[in-house]
Design a protein around this motif. Sequence first.
Motif, PDB file in Angstrom:
ATOM      1  N   HIS A 254       8.727  -9.114 -22.641  1.00 12.99           N
ATOM      2  CA  HIS A 254       9.853  -9.982 -22.955  1.00 12.99           C
ATOM      3  C   HIS A 254       9.353 -11.239 -23.655  1.00 12.99           C
ATOM      4  CE1 HIS A 254      13.317 -12.693 -21.950  1.00 12.99           C
ATOM      5  NE2 HIS A 254      13.938 -11.641 -22.446  1.00 12.99           N
ATOM      6  N   THR A 255       8.361 -11.905 -23.063  1.00 11.10           N
ATOM      7  CA  THR A 255       7.724 -13.066 -23.672  1.00 11.10           C
ATOM      8  C   THR A 255       6.212 -12.963 -23.481  1.00 11.10           C
ATOM      9  OG1 THR A 255       8.020 -14.364 -21.651  1.00 11.10           O
ATOM     10  CG2 THR A 255       9.704 -14.616 -23.375  1.00 11.10           C
TER      11      THR A 255
ATOM     12  N   ALA B 112      11.477 -11.965 -26.925  1.00  9.02           N
ATOM     13  CA  ALA B 112      12.327 -13.153 -26.841  1.00  9.02           C
ATOM     14  C   ALA B 112      11.653 -14.459 -27.234  1.00  9.02           C
ATOM     15  CB  ALA B 112      12.877 -13.287 -25.415  1.00  9.02           C
TER      16      ALA B 112
END
Length: 113
Positions: A65-66, A95
């Motif tokens: 996600h990150t 993200a």
Amino acid sequence: MPLDIGYARVSTTKQDLDRQIDALRQEGIAAKRIYVDKKSGASTNRPGLHAALDQAREGDVIVVHTLDRLGRTVRDTLNLIHDLADRGVGVRNLADPIKVDSSNPEVKSLGVV
């Protein structure tokens, strides 16, 4: 056939992985290929990350996600991305404001998109 392998991590057992897992599933990553940890990034004992890295083969992509989910510091994270690139394994984040996709041969350096 190359695979996308998901990895999600939260720092404590009280935190929730759902947002990260949902984002990985939205990318089409099957639940059986999403590895998780509820451990601090400072810990080297992260069984989910180690399993994801062990599973990854040349041509595969680790999707997070990150980027901060991969390492405690920018240096740790960049070292891991570099080591994976040496194995032919890409890294893609979903993200972060600075998109990284080291699996993309059209992008130079560390794959900053």
